[in-house]
Motif scaffolding. Structure first.
Motif, PDB file in Angstrom:
ATOM      1  N   VAL A 171     -19.261   4.616  13.927  1.00  0.00           N
ATOM      2  CA  VAL A 171     -18.130   5.230  14.639  1.00  0.00           C
ATOM      3  C   VAL A 171     -17.475   6.293  13.764  1.00  0.00           C
ATOM      4  O   VAL A 171     -17.066   7.367  14.218  1.00  0.00           O
ATOM      5  N   HIS A 172     -17.391   5.982  12.473  1.00  0.00           N
ATOM      6  CA  HIS A 172     -16.736   6.883  11.539  1.00  0.00           C
ATOM      7  C   HIS A 172     -17.359   8.269  11.522  1.00  0.00           C
ATOM      8  O   HIS A 172     -16.651   9.274  11.354  1.00  0.00           O
ATOM      9  N   THR A 173     -18.666   8.347  11.690  1.00  0.00           N
ATOM     10  CA  THR A 173     -19.370   9.609  11.459  1.00  0.00           C
ATOM     11  C   THR A 173     -18.837  10.724  12.351  1.00  0.00           C
ATOM     12  O   THR A 173     -18.551  11.828  11.870  1.00  0.00           O
ATOM     13  N   GLN A 174     -18.664  10.458  13.659  1.00  0.00           N
ATOM     14  CA  GLN A 174     -18.176  11.494  14.563  1.00  0.00           C
ATOM     15  C   GLN A 174     -16.697  11.801  14.322  1.00  0.00           C
ATOM     16  O   GLN A 174     -16.281  12.956  14.339  1.00  0.00           O
ATOM     17  N   LEU A 175     -15.895  10.751  14.079  1.00  0.00           N
ATOM     18  CA  LEU A 175     -14.469  10.973  13.829  1.00  0.00           C
ATOM     19  C   LEU A 175     -14.284  11.836  12.589  1.00  0.00           C
ATOM     20  O   LEU A 175     -13.454  12.736  12.547  1.00  0.00           O
ATOM     21  N   ARG A 176     -15.081  11.555  11.572  1.00  0.00           N
ATOM     22  CA  ARG A 176     -14.993  12.315  10.324  1.00  0.00           C
ATOM     23  C   ARG A 176     -15.385  13.779  10.545  1.00  0.00           C
ATOM     24  O   ARG A 176     -14.745  14.696  10.044  1.00  0.00           O
ATOM     25  N   ALA A 177     -16.438  13.983  11.317  1.00  0.00           N
ATOM     26  CA  ALA A 177     -16.898  15.354  11.560  1.00  0.00           C
ATOM     27  C   ALA A 177     -15.792  16.151  12.253  1.00  0.00           C
ATOM     28  O   ALA A 177     -15.542  17.313  11.915  1.00  0.00           O
ATOM     29  N   THR A 178     -15.106  15.520  13.201  1.00  0.00           N
ATOM     30  CA  THR A 178     -14.020  16.199  13.912  1.00  0.00           C
ATOM     31  C   THR A 178     -12.859  16.506  12.972  1.00  0.00           C
ATOM     32  O   THR A 178     -12.285  17.589  12.994  1.00  0.00           O
ATOM     33  N   THR A 198      -8.770   5.742  13.771  1.00  0.00           N
ATOM     34  CA  THR A 198      -8.805   6.977  12.987  1.00  0.00           C
ATOM     35  C   THR A 198     -10.040   6.953  12.085  1.00  0.00           C
ATOM     36  O   THR A 198     -10.590   5.892  11.788  1.00  0.00           O
ATOM     37  N   SER A 199     -10.450   8.126  11.625  1.00  0.00           N
ATOM     38  CA  SER A 199     -11.642   8.171  10.760  1.00  0.00           C
ATOM     39  C   SER A 199     -11.359   7.455   9.445  1.00  0.00           C
ATOM     40  O   SER A 199     -12.229   6.815   8.864  1.00  0.00           O
ATOM     41  N   LEU A 200     -10.098   7.551   8.998  1.00  0.00           N
ATOM     42  CA  LEU A 200      -9.691   6.925   7.742  1.00  0.00           C
ATOM     43  C   LEU A 200     -10.003   5.431   7.726  1.00  0.00           C
ATOM     44  O   LEU A 200     -10.432   4.876   6.714  1.00  0.00           O
ATOM     45  N   ALA A 201      -9.778   4.777   8.868  1.00  0.00           N
ATOM     46  CA  ALA A 201      -9.834   3.314   8.918  1.00  0.00           C
ATOM     47  C   ALA A 201     -11.048   2.799   9.675  1.00  0.00           C
ATOM     48  O   ALA A 201     -11.084   1.649  10.076  1.00  0.00           O
ATOM     49  N   SER A 202     -12.052   3.646   9.884  1.00  0.00           N
ATOM     50  CA  SER A 202     -13.237   3.187  10.615  1.00  0.00           C
ATOM     51  C   SER A 202     -14.467   3.199   9.718  1.00  0.00           C
ATOM     52  O   SER A 202     -14.471   3.802   8.652  1.00  0.00           O
ATOM     53  N   ASP A 203     -15.506   2.534  10.168  1.00  0.00           N
ATOM     54  CA  ASP A 203     -16.756   2.444   9.417  1.00  0.00           C
ATOM     55  C   ASP A 203     -17.873   3.135  10.203  1.00  0.00           C
ATOM     56  O   ASP A 203     -17.776   3.279  11.419  1.00  0.00           O
ATOM     57  N   PRO A 204     -18.945   3.557   9.492  1.00  0.00           N
ATOM     58  CA  PRO A 204     -20.111   4.068  10.211  1.00  0.00           C
ATOM     59  C   PRO A 204     -20.626   2.990  11.176  1.00  0.00           C
ATOM     60  O   PRO A 204     -20.501   1.814  10.853  1.00  0.00           O
TER      61      PRO A 204
END
Lengths: 390, 63
Positions: A86-93, A78-84
């Motif tokens: 990978v986080h960047t795309q999950l967060r955008a979604t 999940t974006s909550l538990a990931s780091d850049p």
């Protein structure tokens, strides 16, 4: 390199969860970083250090935002538990439907719903503020937004509360809430577009998955995060608004006389009583702070409320002052993981405060009941024993 | 100094515009436009305030 000083408190002790500010003050005066052996946790206590850590995902990873291994495992991907990066795309979604620009069209509806609800309560003479306002309003807004209906809508409160509780350490509250959080997890794993109201944002997320705009299987994750993050925290904030205006009638009067203060008043409510008590990070390397070292791999706890009352950053930090306008408060976090729902939270809270300023002349509160909770600090019950309509 | 925007990270919260309305604004689509990228003097002070209040750390100042 020196090791951090220690404190023998349990940061999840019932008494501390209900009234954490004396403990925060003691920890903050002790040091920037304090090690709590009972929790095997390094807590960050001062404003600047907290902000720096939130802005430095390379040193402080979000792979350990919760305080037990099961929940951190469940949140992987999940974006909550990931780091850049990978986080960047999950967060955008995740945030695509939550940005202020995406939410602009909702403002009129949210304002109308808040005004109607507050006008009815103001005319009623007295009311219980948590069930009738702090819970009812965000549940209605989020349910309409995501398209929840039927038994899901009925479960939003307990699912949302449980999703926060299970982020805690393996104490009794976490153990009791795992089965309930599991119901939410199970539902989100099997939910389909047809389960959500046509035209809702939730339905739109499934459409995006069908089109291939977001990876297969992520729609349920996103819905899970909207519900897990967007309910319990907003409930806490709205309850806190009523309680703080009840405690500080002169501050409420300032807002009534000048509704332009509404955004500043909400920022001050969030600064003064942070809805989230503690949030996790993992040190990715030996991190040196003010001459002491947090060892690589250590679990870190960010005390938003301690930073928000740091006298090094805010003058008279223990005074509730709607004129302060602390736009840089830490209650939404900061940086790449800064609260993705803060635009919606502000729409909801500003609508409530504006409606109170318009519809209520004064309110008198009693019987504030707080129940200890691992992550969220909120009222379970709050009687408005007398409300005078404007 | 130059104001730099991490465009993918910007979510249009608009706190920067409140801090430095002469330097940047959200357009009709809610996208941030930097009107005055090169700053010094009083504009630099305003730009620092805008960088500071961005809730998602999408702005920075570079030499």
């Amino acid at each position: 390199m020196a090791v951090p000083t220690e404190s023998d408190i349990d940061i999840w002790d019932d008494n501390i969860l209900v009234d954490p500010y004396p403990t925060y003050a003691a920890l903050r005066e002790q040091a920037d970083v304090v090690y709590l052996p009972k929790n095997d946790l390094y807590v960050l206590t001062r404003y600047d250090i907290i902000r720096d850590a939130l802005g430095d995902p390379e040193s402080f990873s979000s792979t350990s935002i919760g305080f037990n291994p099961m929940v951190n495992e469940a949140l992987q991907g999940t974006s909550l538990a990931s780091d850049p990066p990978v986080h960047t795309q999950l967060r955008a979604t995740l945030s695509e439907n939550l940005t202020p620009r995406a939410l602009r069209g909702l403002k009129v509806v949210i304002d109308e719903k808040a005004d109607k609800r507050v006008a009815e309560l103001a005319a009623s003479g007295s009311f219980e503020a948590i069930d009738s306002l702090a819970r009812a309003f965000p549940i209605e807004i989020v349910a309409d937004l995501i398209g929840f209906q039927g038994h899901v809508k009925d479960n939003m409160l307990r699912w949302g509360q449980a999703a926060m509780q299970v982020l805690g350490p393996l104490n009794q509250r976490t153990q009791e809430n795992f089965p309930i959080a599991g119901e939410l997890y199970g539902w989100c794993s099997s939910v389909t577009a047809e389960d959500l109201t046509p035209g809702s944002i939730g339905r739109g997320i499934f459409d995006a998955e069908t089109r291939g705009d977001i990876p297969q299987g992520t729609a349920g994750h996103i819905i899970h995060q909207y519900l897990g993050a967007g309910v319990d925290t907003t409930i806490a904030s709205i309850g806190n608004i009523i309680a703080l205006f009840g405690h500080h009638p002169e501050q409420f009067k300032l807002v009534r006389e000048n509704p332009a203060l509404v955004p500043a008043a909400f920022a001050e409510v969030l600064r003064y009583w942070a809805p989230i008590h503690v949030w996790g990070r993992k040190a990715t390397r030996d991190v040196e702070i003010d001459g002491v070292t947090i060892p690589a791999g250590a679990q870190v706890g960010i005390l938003f409320g301690a930073g928000n009352r740091d006298p090094r950053h805010y003058e008279n930090p223990d005074t509730f002052d709607v004129l302060r306008n602390p736009v840089d408060h830490l209650a939404f976090g900061y940086g790449p993981h800064g609260c993705a729902g803060q635009g919606l939270a502000k729409l909801e809270a500003h609508a409530i405060i504006e409606a109170l300023a318009r519809r209520v002349e004064s309110l008198t509160i009693s019987d504030e009941v707080r129940v200890p909770s691992n992550m969220t600090r909120s009222f379970d019950e709050l009687q408005v024993v007398k409300v005078v309509a404007a | 100094m130059r104001i730099e925007l991490d465009r993918p990270r910007c979510e249009g919260h608009g706190l920067c515009e409140e801090a430095a309305p002469k330097l940047m604004h959200l357009d009709d689509d809610g996208e941030l436009v930097i009107d005055v990228p090169e700053v010094d003097g009083l504009n630099l002070v305003a730009a620092e305030a805008a960088v500071r209040v961005c809730p998602v750390a999408a702005l920075r100042l570079a030499a």
